[in-house]
Design a protein around this motif. Structure first.
Motif, PDB file in Angstrom:
ATOM      1  N   UNK A  17       2.813 -16.161   0.493  1.00 48.01           N
ATOM      2  CA  UNK A  17       2.751 -15.679  -0.907  1.00 48.01           C
ATOM      3  C   UNK A  17       1.541 -14.810  -1.306  1.00 48.01           C
ATOM      4  N   UNK A  18       0.595 -14.731   0.049  1.00 49.43           N
ATOM      5  CA  UNK A  18      -0.596 -13.868  -0.109  1.00 49.43           C
ATOM      6  C   UNK A  18      -0.352 -12.435  -0.286  1.00 49.43           C
ATOM      7  N   UNK A  19      -0.761 -11.638  -1.304  1.00 51.89           N
ATOM      8  CA  UNK A  19      -0.623 -10.126  -1.444  1.00 51.89           C
ATOM      9  C   UNK A  19      -1.758  -9.494  -1.207  1.00 51.89           C
ATOM     10  N   UNK A  20      -1.741  -8.674  -0.132  1.00 50.47           N
ATOM     11  CA  UNK A  20      -2.942  -7.716   0.205  1.00 50.47           C
ATOM     12  C   UNK A  20      -3.478  -6.875  -0.904  1.00 50.47           C
ATOM     13  N   UNK A  21      -4.699  -6.643  -0.758  1.00 45.35           N
ATOM     14  CA  UNK A  21      -5.379  -5.714  -1.972  1.00 45.35           C
ATOM     15  C   UNK A  21      -5.042  -4.430  -1.665  1.00 45.35           C
ATOM     16  N   UNK A  22      -4.396  -3.440  -2.678  1.00 45.74           N
ATOM     17  CA  UNK A  22      -3.921  -2.148  -2.607  1.00 45.74           C
ATOM     18  C   UNK A  22      -5.251  -1.323  -3.253  1.00 45.74           C
ATOM     19  N   UNK A  23      -5.001  -0.192  -3.326  1.00 46.87           N
ATOM     20  CA  UNK A  23      -5.982   0.759  -3.819  1.00 46.87           C
ATOM     21  C   UNK A  23      -5.594   0.558  -5.514  1.00 46.87           C
ATOM     22  N   UNK A  64      -5.256  -2.089  -6.953  1.00 44.08           N
ATOM     23  CA  UNK A  64      -5.374  -3.666  -7.195  1.00 44.08           C
ATOM     24  C   UNK A  64      -6.551  -3.616  -8.305  1.00 44.08           C
ATOM     25  N   UNK A  65      -6.586  -4.618  -9.156  1.00 42.58           N
ATOM     26  CA  UNK A  65      -7.778  -5.002  -9.657  1.00 42.58           C
ATOM     27  C   UNK A  65      -8.994  -5.262  -8.772  1.00 42.58           C
ATOM     28  N   UNK A  66     -10.058  -4.753  -9.358  1.00 40.17           N
ATOM     29  CA  UNK A  66     -11.280  -5.221  -8.080  1.00 40.17           C
ATOM     30  C   UNK A  66     -11.345  -4.460  -6.928  1.00 40.17           C
ATOM     31  N   UNK A  67     -10.543  -3.451  -6.556  1.00 44.22           N
ATOM     32  CA  UNK A  67     -10.685  -2.802  -5.279  1.00 44.22           C
ATOM     33  C   UNK A  67     -11.836  -1.777  -5.190  1.00 44.22           C
ATOM     34  N   UNK A  68     -12.313  -1.427  -6.596  1.00 41.37           N
ATOM     35  CA  UNK A  68     -13.224  -0.308  -6.553  1.00 41.37           C
ATOM     36  C   UNK A  68     -14.690  -0.973  -6.067  1.00 41.37           C
ATOM     37  N   UNK A  69     -15.245  -1.888  -6.530  1.00 41.95           N
ATOM     38  CA  UNK A  69     -16.397  -2.441  -6.023  1.00 41.95           C
ATOM     39  C   UNK A  69     -16.377  -2.679  -4.363  1.00 41.95           C
ATOM     40  N   UNK A  70     -15.314  -3.144  -3.855  1.00 39.08           N
ATOM     41  CA  UNK A  70     -15.123  -3.341  -2.670  1.00 39.08           C
ATOM     42  C   UNK A  70     -15.199  -2.125  -1.687  1.00 39.08           C
TER      43      UNK A  70
END
Length: 462
Positions: A317-323, A325-331
């Protein structure tokens, strides 16, 4: 800078393309373990051949070395299109041979060709063009992968595009002028050496291991590429981001390399900050603060995932972070700043080596030693990652190594002279010469005849 084609080399784009591809953590059709083992094989042969690369450069020159070495990058990228793990690993080993020769030649050119007052800017220009290649390559990859969604591998068309561009880049290296024909803008000749020989090179390379400055810089050098493994295989390629997010991170990473190199190289040459020793201290401190802050920030980010938590087999059920996705900017910002930090770290080491010599032969050996130690560390880091070590542990290891290396570098900064004075031999017409800030001081009957006007001219430029 320089006339007669200058010091800038055209194969930077080739290496940049390779960096753009590996920076996404994509392994093509090769599995992750094969990619790690290939990276280790690359680092091992790179380590050995960096020392050999200096003698090859001094004996044969860069017109032979650069094209042949550049084509090994093409082979390596092609290997990622093969499902054969063995071929991928062998290609990595072959690339290490070529990379050792290529980077030694590049370093010798970059460190010795510019005037003393322009060595920071020389690095900036090289690193900007080099990372322009990586940025273009990352943009190509991002364009191809934008609709990749949850795809786990880089598309084959990305590799084909890189192979074509990199082949052209390798061949262009044959057009570079030999060092003996390059003249600095102050009229001084870059190289007066005749071709060296194996006996001479063997003796001179062994002397590097008795130079206390080289020895004390080992922690600084060994950790200078160590962080690539964590950044590219852990932070960006460890499974937390999907392929599109990884591609965008990659583009930002290499783009920030250009900005970091430009600003930092300019700063190292800024006489308003003081003499060269003071600028060495300032540069060292800037790198220490930036790296320390970024690694502390990475610790907080790394707490968000582990190798197990991003394993879709264990956690379907893990969903990888996409561009999007919330919170992508700081990372993404953190990863972009990793790129800037890399550029200033590498720039500081090269600039520090440049304060030790203006001689092309010595520059090749110093850079060869640097790349040897650097890639020994890279080999160790790759194997640590191949053992599936937790990302947090990898992060802490590189954090400590970077800090120790930068703290010890202050000792070397203390030895930085305002003007480098050295004696060189193996000249085209025989005998020896004393070089003051890159300018020849005549030696007659074994006695040095100083020209104070030349020395004052050099000091005024600094």
């Amino acid at each position: 800078m320089l006339t007669n084609d200058g010091w800038t080399v055209h194969y930077e784009l080739l290496i940049g393309m390779y960096n753009a591809l590996t920076g996404m953590g994509g392994a093509g059709q090769a599995d992750t373990t094969a990619a790690d083992n290939s990276a280790t094989a690359l680092a091992v042969t790179f380590t050995i051949c960096s020392l050999v690369g200096a003698p090859l450069f001094n004996i044969f020159g860069h017109r032979v070395l650069i094209p042949a070495a550049g084509l090994t990058y093409v082979l390596y990228v092609g290997a990622f299109l093969s499902p054969s793990s063995a071929f991928t690993i062998v290609a990595g080993a072959i690339l290490g041979v070529g990379a050792g020769c290529l980077w030694t030649a590049q370093g010798a050119i970059m460190v010795s060709y510019p005037n003393e007052s322009e060595k920071g800017r020389a690095f900036s220009i090289f690193w900007a063009v080099f990372n322009l290649g990586a940025t273009v390559g990352a943009a190509v990859a991002l364009g191809n992968e934008w609709n990749g969604g949850e795809a786990s591998h880089v598309q084959q068309s990305t590799y084909y595009a890189f192979i074509v561009i990199m082949t052209v880049g390798a061949c262009i290296g044959a057009t570079l002028l030999p060092a003996s024909k390059v003249i600095r803008n102050d009229g001084s000749q870059v190289s007066l050496h005749k071709y060296s020989n194996w006996k001479r090179e063997a003796v001179e390379v062994l002397k590097l291991f008795t130079d206390w400055r080289m020895l004390i810089m080992i922690p600084l050098m060994i950790s200078s590429n160590w962080f690539y493994t964590y950044q590219q295989q852990g932070f960006n390629g460890g499974g937390f981001f999907n392929i599109r997010a990884r591609a965008l991170n990659n583009l930002l990473y290499w783009g920030m390399q250009i900005i970091g190199a430009g600003a930092f190289g300019w700063m190292l040459d800024l006489t308003a900050l003081g003499n060269r020793r003071r600028r060495a201290y300032i540069g060292n401190t800037v790198v220490l603060i930036v790296l320390g802050a970024l690694w502390i920030g990475a610790i907080f980010i790394q707490k968000r995932f582990t190798r197990e938590s991003v394993n879709v087999t264990l956690h379907p059920d893990f969903v990888k972070m996409d561009v999007l996705s919330p919170g992508f900017g700081p990372l993404a910002l953190e990863y972009a700043l990793f790129g800037m930090a890399d550029s200033i770290y590498q720039g500081f080491v090269y600039w520090l080596l440049g304060t030790m010599t203006n001689d092309t032969e010595r520059s090749a050996r110093y850079v060869g030693f640097y790349k040897t130690i650097q890639n020994a560390g890279n080999a160790i880091a790759s194997q640590i990652d191949a053992q599936r070590t937790e990302f947090m542990i990898e992060l802490i290891i590189v954090f400590v190594l970077n800090m120790v290396g930068l703290l010890l570098a202050y000792v070397v900064c203390y030895t930085v002279p305002d003007v480098t004075v050295e004696e060189i031999d193996n000249l085209q017409d025989g005998g020896k010469e004393v070089i003051v800030g890159g300018h020849v001081e005549t030696v007659e009957n074994g006695e040095k005849r100083e020209h104070s006007s030349n020395i004052e001219k050099v000091e005024s430029e600094l």
